[in-house]
Design an enzyme around this catalytic site. Structure first.
Site, mmCIF file in Angstrom:
data_model
loop_
_atom_site.group_PDB
_atom_site.id
_atom_site.type_symbol
_atom_site.label_atom_id
_atom_site.label_comp_id
_atom_site.label_asym_id
_atom_site.label_seq_id
_atom_site.Cartn_x
_atom_site.Cartn_y
_atom_site.Cartn_z
ATOM 1 N N ASN A 1 -17.296 -15.712 5.500
ATOM 2 C CA ASN A 1 -16.608 -14.752 4.626
ATOM 3 C C ASN A 1 -17.246 -13.361 4.677
ATOM 4 O O ASN A 1 -16.543 -12.354 4.769
ATOM 5 C CB ASN A 1 -16.589 -15.277 3.190
ATOM 6 C CG ASN A 1 -15.772 -16.555 3.062
ATOM 7 O OD1 ASN A 1 -15.104 -16.953 4.009
ATOM 8 N ND2 ASN A 1 -15.842 -17.215 1.907
ATOM 9 N N HIS B 1 17.833 22.391 5.045
ATOM 10 C CA HIS B 1 19.032 21.531 5.065
ATOM 11 C C HIS B 1 19.592 21.405 6.492
ATOM 12 O O HIS B 1 20.769 21.123 6.667
ATOM 13 C CB HIS B 1 20.133 22.049 4.132
ATOM 14 C CG HIS B 1 19.651 22.471 2.784
ATOM 15 N ND1 HIS B 1 19.634 21.636 1.688
ATOM 16 C CD2 HIS B 1 19.124 23.656 2.355
ATOM 17 C CE1 HIS B 1 19.146 22.274 0.644
ATOM 18 N NE2 HIS B 1 18.816 23.497 1.021
ATOM 19 N N SER C 1 19.649 6.879 32.637
ATOM 20 C CA SER C 1 20.593 5.838 32.225
ATOM 21 C C SER C 1 21.053 5.080 33.462
ATOM 22 O O SER C 1 21.206 5.670 34.535
ATOM 23 C CB SER C 1 21.790 6.484 31.523
ATOM 24 O OG SER C 1 22.928 5.652 31.625
ATOM 25 N N GLU D 1 11.855 8.910 20.993
ATOM 26 C CA GLU D 1 12.553 7.926 20.151
ATOM 27 C C GLU D 1 11.647 6.751 19.804
ATOM 28 O O GLU D 1 11.712 6.203 18.698
ATOM 29 C CB GLU D 1 13.810 7.435 20.867
ATOM 30 C CG GLU D 1 14.874 8.520 20.971
ATOM 31 C CD GLU D 1 16.013 8.085 21.879
ATOM 32 O OE1 GLU D 1 17.118 7.901 21.365
ATOM 33 O OE2 GLU D 1 15.802 7.931 23.090
ATOM 34 N N GLN E 1 -6.986 -13.959 6.348
ATOM 35 C CA GLN E 1 -7.041 -14.032 7.809
ATOM 36 C C GLN E 1 -5.872 -13.243 8.429
ATOM 37 O O GLN E 1 -5.964 -12.784 9.564
ATOM 38 C CB GLN E 1 -6.992 -15.505 8.238
ATOM 39 C CG GLN E 1 -7.061 -15.733 9.714
ATOM 40 C CD GLN E 1 -7.443 -17.163 10.049
ATOM 41 O OE1 GLN E 1 -8.622 -17.537 9.929
ATOM 42 N NE2 GLN E 1 -6.478 -17.983 10.408
HETATM 43 N N1 ARG Z 1 -11.113 -16.608 10.447
HETATM 44 C C1 ARG Z 1 -11.383 -16.320 9.074
HETATM 45 C C2 ARG Z 1 -10.718 -14.991 8.718
HETATM 46 O O1 ARG Z 1 -10.364 -14.279 9.575
HETATM 47 C C3 ARG Z 1 -12.857 -16.239 8.846
HETATM 48 C C4 ARG Z 1 -13.309 -16.612 7.462
HETATM 49 C C5 ARG Z 1 -13.086 -18.034 7.183
HETATM 50 N N2 ARG Z 1 -13.719 -18.450 5.978
HETATM 51 C C6 ARG Z 1 -13.424 -19.595 5.431
HETATM 52 N N3 ARG Z 1 -14.051 -19.889 4.364
HETATM 53 N N4 ARG Z 1 -12.516 -20.410 5.903
HETATM 54 O O2 ARG Z 1 -10.538 -14.687 7.567
#
Ligand code: ARG
Length: 457
Positions: free
Chosen positions: A107, A153, A274, A287, A319
């Protein structure tokens, strides 16, 4: 990596929905840098031995060389870039690899890697925007005195200069640059060491890892550290607003390249033909810049909606933060390159622009202003007198300065011969010399300042 608590492995569907390696492999450089900083800190703090840290560090270097040469292997069973790398490390150095994840979680790892990536993306967007500004300023300098119709405009309003018009975009892009610089500096706190969500019991040194990775300081709250994606939203907000500006410029190039306008010829290298109409030369690059801006703005919406219902701290929804950011960054880079090429290579058809500026009674305001200045008429009355003159010219199908003095004096006796000097498009733009106005001298002054700001002088 987490199988101890489980009786069976994940189903095929679980593997597929869970795997982020197909897209988060982009983060491999940041992941390796953050792991090396973490390992060095663990050794410095006596949490792992110097020998283990050295093995981890050289193993990570070897993996980086493999990734650079052959790409990152996409093993869905290992889910993401963090586990793919750690598992390869175990293959290379054995048991010591298992010590790397001490005092860290995926995390805080993913938050750190992603933040490092976004910080770099902010700097490259700023640099690419600088390149487009150089193109704009260069062309604006060439055309500080080229006259074209200015619109409100999308109706002819008053004559302006092409240089002034191009410098309007220079200003917009300058604000975009400041938003990227701001996003970069706001993302200057390092989440590494927040661990899963609560911090860690190991005596880590978060200042050391923050510094090693180029951050100014560690984040102050571990829950916030792993749940915060503001840095990605800040980047996308800047990208969306920038894309919006590029889309407006693209829209103008498309209009200007159309036959009824005929203000501009886009370079062949950034146009297409084209398959059925041999005469066509289409402004596809412009575009697509206009089209891609929709996707970039969509990326911001996507991440905002992903984040808005999440309780603290980490949830797997997060994620899904990466795909919109990576996609937007790739599109933005491409759009900036295409726009720079179009501005560099455009041929401005100044004769067409000048002729268009003569149409539509663009100097009507100059007649009204002349009445105020030379005949001391209150502006509201001057506006009314001028409206009558425009109506007469329109009924005759002629320009304002093609009316005779008798015609004008029949409308208001205070008008005299001097008025004709004020009615040309040249005197109209020259008169607008207020600071920031369209007079060529003002445009040249702004261009000169911009060239200094961009380091061109
Ligand atoms: N692949 C996960 C993400 O991108 C990494 C973190 C995952 N953490 C967990 N507790 N499952 O967020």
């Amino acid at each position: 990596m987490w199988g101890g608590r489980f009786a069976g492995g994940p189903s095929a569907i679980m593997r597929e929905i869970n795997a982020s390696i197909p897209f988060d492999k982009v983060l491999w450089r940041q992941d390796i840098a953050a792991s090396k900083a973490h390992a060095a800190m663990l050794a410095a703090q006596g949490i792992v031995s110097a020998d283990d840290a050295a093995a981890i560090s050289s193993g990570l270097d070897a993996i980086a060389a493999e990734y650079a040469a052959h790409g990152v292997p996409e093993n869905w069973d290992l889910e993401d870039i963090h586990m793919v790398t750690e598992s390869r490390l175990a293959e290379l150095i054995g048991a010591a690899a298992g010590r790397l994840h001490t005092a860290r979680s995926r995390n805080d790892q993913v938050a750190t890697d992603f933040k490092l990536w976004v910080r770099e993306a902010c700097l490259s967007a700023d640099a690419a925007l600088g390149g487009l500004q150089v193109a704009l300023v260069t062309r604006a300098g060439e055309h500080a005195g080229s006259i074209m119709p200015g619109f409100t405009h999308l109706q002819t309003a008053q004559p302006v200069t092409l240089g002034h018009h191009l410098m309007a975009y220079y200003e917009m892009l300058g604000r975009d640059r400041s938003r990227f610089v701001d996003a970069h500096s706001r993302a200057s706190q390092c989440p590494l060491g927040a661990a899963a969500l609560a911090g860690t019991g190991f005596p880590i040194d978060r200042k050391a890892t923050a510094q090693a990775l180029g951050f100014a300081m560690p984040t102050r709250n571990s829950l916030d550290s792993v749940s915060d994606r503001d840095f990605a939203l800040d980047y996308l907000t800047a990208a969306a607003q920038c894309a919006l500006h590029l889309s407006r410029l693209a829209e103008e190039l498309i209009l200007w390249a159309s036959q009824p306008f005929g203000f501009i010829t886009l370079p062949d290298s950034l146009s297409t033909g084209s398959s059925i109409m041999p005469q066509k030369k289409n402004p596809d690059a412009a575009e697509l810049v206009r089209g891609h801006s929709g996707r970039i703005i969509g990326a911001l919406t996507s991440l905002m909606v992903t984040m808005k219902g999440l309780p603290l701290a980490y949830s797997k929804d997060m994620q899904d933060d990466k795909v919109p950011v990576f996609e937007a960054a790739g599109l933005l880079e491409l759009c900036l390159a295409a726009m720079t090429g179009m501005i560099d290579g455009a041929t401005f058809r100044t004769g067409r622009m000048r002729a268009a500026a003569e149409l539509g009674y663009a100097t009507a305001t100059d007649l009204a202003d002349w009445l105020v200045r030379a005949a001391n008429v209150p502006f509201r009355e001057a506006h009314h007198i001028t409206g009558t003159a425009v109506k007469l010219a329109e009924s005759r199908g002629c320009a304002l300065d093609a009316l005779t003095l008798d015609d004008l004096q029949a409308i208001d006796a205070r008008i005299d011969n001097r008025v004709f000097a004020a009615l040309s498009v040249e005197s109209s733009v020259a008169a607008r010399a207020s600071y920031g106005g369209t007079a060529p001298e003002q445009v040249s002054a702004r261009v000169a300042e911009a060239r200094v700001a961009l380091g061109l002088e």
